[in-house]
Each structure stands twice: as structure tokens, then as C-alpha cells.
Design a protein around this motif. Structure first.
Motif, PDB file in Angstrom:
ATOM      1  N   TRP A  93      40.594  37.192  42.014  1.00 12.52           N
ATOM      2  CA  TRP A  93      39.361  36.672  41.402  1.00 12.52           C
ATOM      3  C   TRP A  93      38.611  37.786  40.684  1.00 12.52           C
ATOM      4  CZ3 TRP A  93      37.881  33.762  46.502  1.00 12.52           C
ATOM      5  CH2 TRP A  93      38.622  32.573  46.575  1.00 12.52           C
ATOM      6  N   SER A 107      40.265  38.615  37.508  1.00 14.51           N
ATOM      7  CA  SER A 107      40.014  37.542  36.551  1.00 14.51           C
ATOM      8  C   SER A 107      38.643  37.700  35.903  1.00 14.51           C
ATOM      9  CB  SER A 107      40.117  36.181  37.251  1.00 14.51           C
ATOM     10  OG  SER A 107      39.827  35.129  36.365  1.00 14.51           O
ATOM     11  N   ILE A 108      37.641  38.047  36.705  1.00  5.62           N
ATOM     12  CA  ILE A 108      36.288  38.255  36.173  1.00  5.62           C
ATOM     13  C   ILE A 108      36.295  39.339  35.091  1.00  5.62           C
ATOM     14  CG2 ILE A 108      33.988  39.174  36.739  1.00  5.62           C
ATOM     15  CD1 ILE A 108      34.250  37.771  39.476  1.00  5.62           C
ATOM     16  N   LYS A 109      37.075  40.390  35.326  1.00  8.09           N
ATOM     17  CA  LYS A 109      37.113  41.504  34.379  1.00  8.09           C
ATOM     18  C   LYS A 109      38.119  41.295  33.251  1.00  8.09           C
ATOM     19  CE  LYS A 109      34.712  44.383  35.150  1.00  8.09           C
ATOM     20  NZ  LYS A 109      33.251  44.511  34.959  1.00  8.09           N
ATOM     21  N   ASP A 136      35.687  46.807  39.379  1.00  7.65           N
ATOM     22  CA  ASP A 136      34.420  46.688  38.656  1.00  7.65           C
ATOM     23  C   ASP A 136      34.090  47.978  37.915  1.00  7.65           C
ATOM     24  OD1 ASP A 136      32.139  45.130  37.937  1.00  7.65           O
ATOM     25  OD2 ASP A 136      30.930  46.288  39.345  1.00  7.65           O
ATOM     26  N   GLY A 187      34.314  42.078  30.787  1.00  9.39           N
ATOM     27  CA  GLY A 187      33.915  40.965  31.636  1.00  9.39           C
ATOM     28  C   GLY A 187      32.519  41.127  32.214  1.00  9.39           C
ATOM     29  N   ILE A 198      30.490  42.854  38.632  1.00 10.42           N
ATOM     30  CA  ILE A 198      30.667  42.326  39.983  1.00 10.42           C
ATOM     31  C   ILE A 198      29.603  42.898  40.910  1.00 10.42           C
ATOM     32  CG2 ILE A 198      32.233  42.242  41.964  1.00 10.42           C
ATOM     33  CD1 ILE A 198      34.564  42.282  39.947  1.00 10.42           C
ATOM     34  N   SER A 232      26.044  34.316  38.030  1.00  7.53           N
ATOM     35  CA  SER A 232      27.511  34.390  37.995  1.00  7.53           C
ATOM     36  C   SER A 232      28.039  34.969  39.299  1.00  7.53           C
ATOM     37  CB  SER A 232      27.975  35.240  36.800  1.00  7.53           C
ATOM     38  OG  SER A 232      27.452  36.553  36.895  1.00  7.53           O
ATOM     39  N   SER A 265      34.052  27.725  39.721  1.00  5.01           N
ATOM     40  CA  SER A 265      33.768  28.847  38.821  1.00  5.01           C
ATOM     41  C   SER A 265      35.050  29.311  38.123  1.00  5.01           C
ATOM     42  CB  SER A 265      33.149  30.009  39.601  1.00  5.01           C
ATOM     43  OG  SER A 265      34.092  30.551  40.524  1.00  5.01           O
ATOM     44  N   PRO A 286      36.707  32.248  37.660  1.00 10.08           N
ATOM     45  CA  PRO A 286      37.739  33.056  38.325  1.00 10.08           C
ATOM     46  C   PRO A 286      38.528  32.285  39.373  1.00 10.08           C
ATOM     47  CG  PRO A 286      35.545  33.725  39.033  1.00 10.08           C
ATOM     48  CD  PRO A 286      35.365  32.822  37.864  1.00 10.08           C
TER      49      PRO A 286
END
Length: 233
Positions: A28, A31-33, A82, A89, A92, A160, A205, A207
Motif C-alpha cells: 500500500w 502504491s501511494i508513492k 516515504d 505521490g 505518508i 488521505s 481508498s 492504494p
């Protein structure tokens, strides 16, 4: 192995196991980044020489390989991701030092105060022990309910998914499985309206939608775990 691959000097590899919530947390975060990577599924009953080489201390997943250098332990990996891709992205961890410290504090709360009574509730036989664990779990969940309710935040990080959300993420899909297996509700809209709504938002969400938890595969696994604990009693 899947299609998340990145060539060149920043080639990234993730050693994982499909049922691990810790591995899913790292996926996850990646994925966010927007980080592409090669995923390697490990058989933990027959660990690969690569896994043992890259994580000789704990010998477990997840392990992230970045430019040939390993990073182990999910919380450490998430923070590394992060920072290593700070330019990509969403963030975090918060930028503000105090907020960053508070996020780490709540991650420890999840590990130390929340997870143990929920696990004890799930693995205990019906009776006083299970009721006591349920009461302890409810008490800690109320702390999170109050935290989330302040300001009516969408996520613990704000608008987020952030560090605390990722650390609590497994709860969003594991607790409903526990409830189904035991036949008792723990998180209800009446008791925990903010937390219940957060669980739905988290699972919806981006991710998590990118890497949804394999709930149907996990259910028999958790049923077997509970049976094993009950048979030990």
C-alpha cells in the motif's frame, strides 16, 4: 511475480507472502508513492536463500531491496519508502515534526495496546477470558474513535491515507473476518460510528484498491488458527 517492475538504478524488489498484513502494508505504501517494483512470493516453510541473505536477523517478510540494499520490518520499510520517494505521490508521514512524532506514537499504540486484546478476543474460548479481552479491545477502540472524531477527519492523517491508517489497515478487513468466525460484532456503526466509517473509506481508498486484501483466501486460514488455539486450551 507481477507486473510491478522498475528497471535501472532504482530497481526495487519486495519479498513477501500473500497472507501477511505487514507485506500488504508495504505494498500500500509503495502504491501511494507510485513506486514500481518486482514482487517475489516467499514460501515461509521453505525460505529462499535470497530472503535469508537479505534479512539474516529476523528471517521473515517483508524485505524491500533497493539498489541492492535490503530494508526489513514493515514499519521501517514504510518510513523508508516515504523518505526515499519524498518527491513522488502523497506524503505518508506528516512534514511537521510534532505531527510526525504523534503519528509514530499512534503506530506504537496500535502494536502495543490495540492489537493484543483483539487477538486474545479472537483466539480465546467463550467465557470470562474472552469477555475480558473484548472489554479491553472496546476500551482501546474507543480511544481511536475519539481521536478520529476530532475535526471529523476522513483518515487519521487527514484527507488521505497516512502512516497511522496503514498501521491500522489490517483491522479494516481482519476484524470483520474475526466477527464472522466468532459470531460477535466488535466494531458497529452504533458503537464506533467514526471508526466504522473509516474502515469503509480505507478499503475503498486508491492504494487498497490497487492491492485488495485476499479476504476469501484468508477466512479458512483464520478459522484454522482459531481452531488450533481452542484445541490447545
Amino acid at each position: 511475480m507481477d507486473d510491478h517492475q522498475e528497471e535501472g538504478p532504482e530497481k526495487v524488489k519486495l519479498f513477501g507472502m500473500w497472507a501477511s498484513p505487514y507485506v500488504l502494508k508495504v505494498r500500500w505504501a509503495l502504491s501511494i508513492k507510485g513506486v514500481e517494483y518486482e514482487y517475489v512470493e516467499e514460501d515461509l516453510r521453505n525460505k529462499s536463500s535470497d530472503l535469508l541473505e537479505h534479512n539474516p536477523v529476523h528471517k521473515k517478510v517483508p524485505v524491500l531491496l533497493y539498489r541492492g540494499r535490503p530494508v526489513a520490518e514493515s514499519d521501517v520499510i514504510v518510513e523508508f519508502v516515504d523518505e526515499a520517494w519524498s518527491h513522488r505521490g502523497g506524503r505518508i508521514l506528516p512534514d511537521d515534526p510534532y505531527q510526525r512524532a504523534m503519528a509514530r506514537f499512534w503506530v506504537r499504540f496500535v502494536h502495543d495496546k490495540l492489537s493484543p486484546p483483539i487477538w486474545k478476543w479472537f483466539t480465546a474460548a467463550p467465557g470470562e477470558g474472552q469477555e475480558a479481552a473484548l472489554g479491553a479491545a472496546v476500551e482501546q477502540l474507543q480511544v481511536l474513535e475519539d481521536l478520529l472524531a476530532v475535526g471529523g477527519k476522513e483518515f487519521f492523517a487527514g484527507e488521505s491515507v497516512g502512516l497511522v491508517d496503514l498501521s491500522l489497515g489490517a483491522m479494516a478487513y481482519v476484524v470483520p473476518m474475526y466477527e464472522e468466525i466468532i459470531g460477535v460484532r466488535l466494531v458497529t456503526e452504533e458503537r464506533f460510528p467514526s471508526l466504522s466509517a473509516w474502515m469503509g473509506r480505507f478499503l475503498d481508498s486508491p492504494p487498497v484498491k490497487d492491492h485488495p486484501p485476499p479476504v476469501e483466501r484468508l477466512k479458512p486460514r483464520y478459522r484454522a488458527m482459531r481452531e488450533a488455539f481452542l484445541n490447545m486450551g
